[in-house]
Design a protein around this motif. Structure first.
Motif, short mmCIF file in Angstrom:
data_model
loop_
_atom_site.label_atom_id
_atom_site.label_comp_id
_atom_site.label_asym_id
_atom_site.label_seq_id
_atom_site.Cartn_x
_atom_site.Cartn_y
_atom_site.Cartn_z
N PRO A 661 -8.68 57.08 73.27
CA PRO A 661 -9.62 58.20 73.10
C PRO A 661 -8.96 59.55 73.25
CG PRO A 661 -10.02 57.02 75.17
CD PRO A 661 -9.07 56.19 74.37
N SER A 662 -7.93 59.65 74.07
CA SER A 662 -7.23 60.93 74.21
C SER A 662 -6.53 61.31 72.91
CB SER A 662 -6.22 60.86 75.36
OG SER A 662 -5.34 59.77 75.19
N LEU A 663 -6.00 60.32 72.19
CA LEU A 663 -5.36 60.60 70.91
C LEU A 663 -6.40 60.88 69.82
CD1 LEU A 663 -2.36 58.08 70.84
CD2 LEU A 663 -2.50 60.41 71.76
N ARG A 664 -7.56 60.26 69.93
CA ARG A 664 -8.62 60.55 68.97
C ARG A 664 -9.06 62.01 69.08
NH1 ARG A 664 -12.06 57.24 70.69
NH2 ARG A 664 -11.37 55.50 69.40
N LEU A 665 -9.24 62.48 70.31
CA LEU A 665 -9.61 63.88 70.51
C LEU A 665 -8.51 64.80 70.01
CD1 LEU A 665 -11.46 66.09 71.64
CD2 LEU A 665 -10.33 65.77 73.86
N SER A 666 -7.26 64.46 70.30
CA SER A 666 -6.14 65.28 69.84
C SER A 666 -6.11 65.37 68.33
CB SER A 666 -4.82 64.69 70.37
OG SER A 666 -4.80 64.67 71.78
N SER A 667 -6.39 64.25 67.66
CA SER A 667 -6.42 64.25 66.20
C SER A 667 -7.53 65.15 65.68
CB SER A 667 -6.62 62.81 65.70
OG SER A 667 -6.79 62.78 64.30
N GLU A 668 -8.71 65.09 66.31
CA GLU A 668 -9.83 65.93 65.89
C GLU A 668 -9.52 67.41 66.10
OE1 GLU A 668 -12.99 64.43 68.23
OE2 GLU A 668 -13.23 62.56 67.08
N ILE A 669 -8.83 67.72 67.19
CA ILE A 669 -8.51 69.12 67.49
C ILE A 669 -7.57 69.70 66.44
CG2 ILE A 669 -7.25 70.59 69.10
CD1 ILE A 669 -8.46 68.95 71.38
N VAL A 670 -6.49 68.99 66.13
CA VAL A 670 -5.53 69.55 65.17
C VAL A 670 -6.12 69.60 63.76
CG1 VAL A 670 -3.48 68.98 66.51
CG2 VAL A 670 -4.41 67.30 64.93
N ARG A 671 -7.01 68.65 63.43
CA ARG A 671 -7.65 68.70 62.11
C ARG A 671 -8.56 69.91 62.00
NH1 ARG A 671 -6.65 67.61 57.21
NH2 ARG A 671 -5.98 65.48 57.77
N GLU A 672 -9.37 70.15 63.02
CA GLU A 672 -10.24 71.33 63.01
C GLU A 672 -9.41 72.61 63.01
OE1 GLU A 672 -13.83 73.45 65.62
OE2 GLU A 672 -12.47 72.01 66.57
N ALA A 673 -8.34 72.62 63.79
CA ALA A 673 -7.49 73.81 63.84
C ALA A 673 -6.89 74.14 62.48
CB ALA A 673 -6.39 73.61 64.89
N GLU A 674 -6.48 73.11 61.75
CA GLU A 674 -5.89 73.36 60.44
C GLU A 674 -6.94 73.88 59.45
OE1 GLU A 674 -3.32 73.49 57.09
OE2 GLU A 674 -3.22 73.88 59.24
N ASP A 675 -8.14 73.30 59.48
CA ASP A 675 -9.20 73.79 58.59
C ASP A 675 -9.53 75.25 58.87
OD1 ASP A 675 -9.30 71.28 57.48
OD2 ASP A 675 -11.03 70.61 58.65
N ARG A 676 -9.65 75.60 60.13
CA ARG A 676 -9.97 76.99 60.48
C ARG A 676 -8.79 77.91 60.19
NH1 ARG A 676 -14.54 77.21 64.24
NH2 ARG A 676 -13.70 79.09 65.21
N ARG A 677 -7.58 77.41 60.34
CA ARG A 677 -6.39 78.23 60.05
C ARG A 677 -6.38 78.62 58.58
NH1 ARG A 677 -0.80 77.79 58.40
NH2 ARG A 677 -1.26 75.74 57.55
N GLN A 678 -6.59 77.64 57.70
CA GLN A 678 -6.58 77.93 56.27
C GLN A 678 -7.69 78.94 55.91
OE1 GLN A 678 -4.41 77.14 54.07
NE2 GLN A 678 -3.22 75.56 55.14
N LEU A 679 -8.86 78.77 56.52
CA LEU A 679 -9.96 79.70 56.25
C LEU A 679 -9.62 81.10 56.72
CD1 LEU A 679 -12.88 80.07 55.26
CD2 LEU A 679 -13.64 79.45 57.57
N MET A 680 -9.03 81.23 57.90
CA MET A 680 -8.70 82.54 58.44
C MET A 680 -7.58 83.20 57.64
SD MET A 680 -8.96 81.55 62.49
CE MET A 680 -8.53 83.18 63.10
N LEU A 681 -6.61 82.41 57.18
CA LEU A 681 -5.52 82.98 56.38
C LEU A 681 -6.05 83.55 55.07
CD1 LEU A 681 -2.66 80.34 56.90
CD2 LEU A 681 -2.74 82.68 57.79
#
Length: 688
Positions: A661-681
């Motif tokens: 579960p700790s790796l599942r949360l980590s995966s969700e965090i970096v996926r959301e971070a990448e989506d928001r990064r592209q939007l902000m750029l």
């Protein structure tokens, strides 16, 4: 219990080049090599500061010292004198007052009506309130003790002694935490001390050496190393991967706040491990599994003796694998050997039982009986079981076994006579495994410290098992294990000096620390045996040991230089400083080197999948934040190349998500971070 079918004797691998004990000691040293004497410095050593005795020693009269005998009369004639804190000394002339041979030396009890000023000046106090006569004349604050608090001279002396001891301890701790000295031979900071042996031996007030035990024990499980040894993981630090989500800009890439406690809570709430229910053991492939263990597994842990393996196996076979530590060790060796042949557990189908689980289940049934044994063999069993649990990505279950291992080892190591000579080498290897495992866990999770670190500077380093008459089952490989011990100690120093609570954080204070730590990392690399020295090129390596060491090297380098990225994220103008810019470049380059060939991490999945995955998440978040700042983005490869690297990382982390579960949360965090990064750029015009 498990029924044995098709027993098969071990087919030992015939290797004539197994290293001898003395050869191991000659060819490799755990210490980071010192600089040559020509104007350079020695490596960082753990600072130690002896606790000196108080200048004045206690007299034979006890802690209270020599005091006057107190009269025992309660006559009313004494009351007036008692009011001002004095006793009529004419009573001392009465021999009947001193005729009792049992009279005890006590200080005189003083009256408690006098204010603090009068007590300090030993003056008569009239007890007037709100201010007595003397305080009125001095225009001083008149303070009376609260009713019920009666301290005589003996009480006061005891308190003074306690305050003195407390002051000595406090000054000692402060000097230890600030004892980072500039060596005259080095342009950078060193934590090495210049104390001689004489300085480190506590002395009494008369100058004579005071005898001490070689191993200080503060109680089993007592966490005390943060104050005495910077090569151990600090209690409070900011190195966890999710701590980066509190940094400027990076925290804007996620929709809600996270911290490392989220990972710990997820693992605590996890469903228990489901063990196999098979009542039989397939021993038809034992030779292949044993060979795989000594070729692919023991290189990471070095905790099974290949020279007496055959005797272990015969003993386990005679017991039907139903009892004894030999049976448990044999089953765990088979489990880990089987796992190593199957590759990364991330590629095992979810509906299929993990490789080696049947052997591990049988071994697990023996562990309760070994938990109550305080022996080196029982500790070895728990280390091997922890290794398999790490393979299954079960960090908290592994930590539970390691905590028991730690207690056993502390009990054994607190008196060296408890470890037989023939078990000394094994006990050292078990100890270092326990310490390495615990350090890796504490780097990411806020777990209780077991206290095993207090022996870190007294336990010897492995030097090689003694050869026996039996044919060895494999090579006694120590090179990687020793290199990992040295690197883990360096990583802990980084956490202590840069990321621990109260560590210096200004750019000016960071520069000498970072330069010294980077120098020590270079010395670590140059001290590796030639066979382990990995090339710094970007070409993937075929040797798994070299691959893992190179990844660990760049992870350490990233953590050393990472604070400079934070400085620029907080104030982009900081990068105008040439030194800051260069150190940011080094940090980002080390990040990219860990991420550009992401599948290379598979080489270390058996021992490091969970730790490695969180390290990948940390470096990815750092890279994402850097791409949002133009001055940092200019230090990275082209944007298109970085997008491709990040996408590969996201796909790889998602493959691990089902494992914990700790790796599942980590995966969700970096996926959301990448989506928001592209939007902000795109919204800021940095991307079309």
């Amino acid at each position: 219990m498990a029924a044995v079918t098709s027993p098969n004797n071990v087919e030992a691998k015939d290797i004539n080049s197994a290293p001898k004990s003395s050869a191991l000691r000659r060819k490799f040293s755990i210490s980071i090599p010192p600089r040559p004497p020509n104007g350079t410095m020695a490596p960082m050593k753990t600072p130690t500061l002896p606790l000196k005795s108080p200048d004045d020693s206690y007299s034979n009269d006890g802690i209270l010292g020599k005091t006057r005998r107190r009269g025992m009369s309660n006559s009313s004639g004494d009351q007036d004198n008692l009011m001002d804190g004095t006793i009529d000394h004419e009573q001392d002339a009465n021999p009947r007052k001193r005729s009792n041979a049992e009279t005890i030396d006590y200080p005189r009890r003083r009256a408690t009506i006098a204010c603090e000023i009068c007590r300090g000046r030993k003056s008569r106090c009239d007890g007037a309130k709100p201010r007595c006569r003397l305080c009125t004349e001095l225009n001083a604050e008149c303070v009376y003790r609260e009713p019920g608090i009666k301290l005589d001279a003996g009480d006061k002396l005891i308190l003074e002694r306690l305050n003195r001891i407390e002051g000595l301890l406090q000054s000692s701790l402060v000097s230890q935490t600030k004892g980072i000295h500039l060596a005259s031979q080095s342009p950078t900071t060193s934590t090495g001390t210049t104390l001689s042996r004489e300085d480190m031996i506590p002395k009494n007030s008369d100058g004579l050496e005071r005898s001490t035990k070689s191993i200080p024990i503060a109680g089993l499980g007592t966490w005390m190393a943060s104050q005495t040894n910077i090569s151990t993981m600090p209690k409070i630090h900011t190195t966890p991967a999710l701590h980066l989500l509190q940094w400027p800009i990076i925290r804007d890439l996620v929709s809600r706040p996270y911290d490392p406690q989220h990972l710990l809570q997820l693992e605590l709430s996890r469903e228990p491990l489901q063990l196999g229910t098979s009542l039989s053991l397939d021993l038809s492939n034992t030779a292949a599994y044993v060979q795989a263990f000594f070729e692919r597994v023991n290189v990471w842990y070095a905790c099974v003796n290949p020279y007496n393996w055959a005797s272990y196996y015969r003993m386990a076979l005679s017991h039907g694998f139903r009892e004894g530590p030999e049976s448990c060790i044999t089953l765990l060796v088979l489990a880990l050997g089987s796992a190593s042949l199957a590759g990364s557990i991330s590629s095992v189908p979810r509906d299929k039982e993990p490789p080696g689980m049947s052997y591990f289940s049988a071994a697990w049934g023996l562990i309760p009986g070994l938990m109550t044994r305080n022996t080196t063999l029982s500790s070895q069993c728990l280390i091997l079981a922890s290794a398999y649990l790490f393979y299954l990505v079960r960090p908290l279950e592994a930590w539970s076994l390691l905590s028991s291992t730690s207690m056993k080892l502390q009990l054994l190591l607190s008196d060296r006579g408890r470890i037989p000579n023939h078990s000394k080498e094994l006990s050292e290897r078990v100890y270092w495994n326990a310490l390495l495992f615990e350090s890796d866990l504490l780097a990411e999770l806020d777990l209780p410290h077991s206290g095993i670190v207090q022996f870190e500077e007294t336990v010897g380093l492995p030097g090689g098992f003694e050869e026996e008459d039996d044919e060895p089952a494999g090579r006694d490989e120590l090179w990687y294990f020793l290199a990992e011990i040295a690197l883990r100690r360096l990583l802990n120093r980084v956490s202590h000096m840069i990321y621990s609570k109260g560590a210096m954080t200004t750019i000016a204070s960071l520069e000498p620390l970072v330069a010294e730590l980077d120098f020590q990392l270079t010395q670590w690399y140059e001290g590796l045996p030639i066979a382990l020295q990995f090339p710094h090129s970007r070409v993937p390596l075929a040797n798994p040991v070299q691959t893992v060491l190179r990844l660990r090297y760049f992870a350490c380098r990233t953590i050393i230089f990472r604070p400079y990225i934070l400085a620029v994220l907080e104030n982009e103008h900081a990068i105008m400083d040439a030194a800051v810019r260069e150190n940011c470049r080094k940090a980002l380059e080390a990040c990219v080197r860990q991420l550009e060939h992401i599948t290379a991490h598979h080489a270390g999945h058996l021992p490091y999948l969970w730790q490695g995955a969180l390290s990948i998440v940390s470096q990815t978040l750092l890279i994402m934040g850097a791409t949002m700042v133009p001055s940092l983005a200019a230090l990275l490869p082209p944007a298109q190349q970085m997008d491709a690297i990040i996408n590969e990382v996201l796909l790889e982390i998602e493959r691990y998500a089902h494992l914990a579960p700790s790796l599942r949360l980590s995966s969700e965090i970096v996926r959301e971070a990448e989506d928001r990064r592209q939007l902000m750029l795109r919204s800021t015009g940095m991307r079309v």
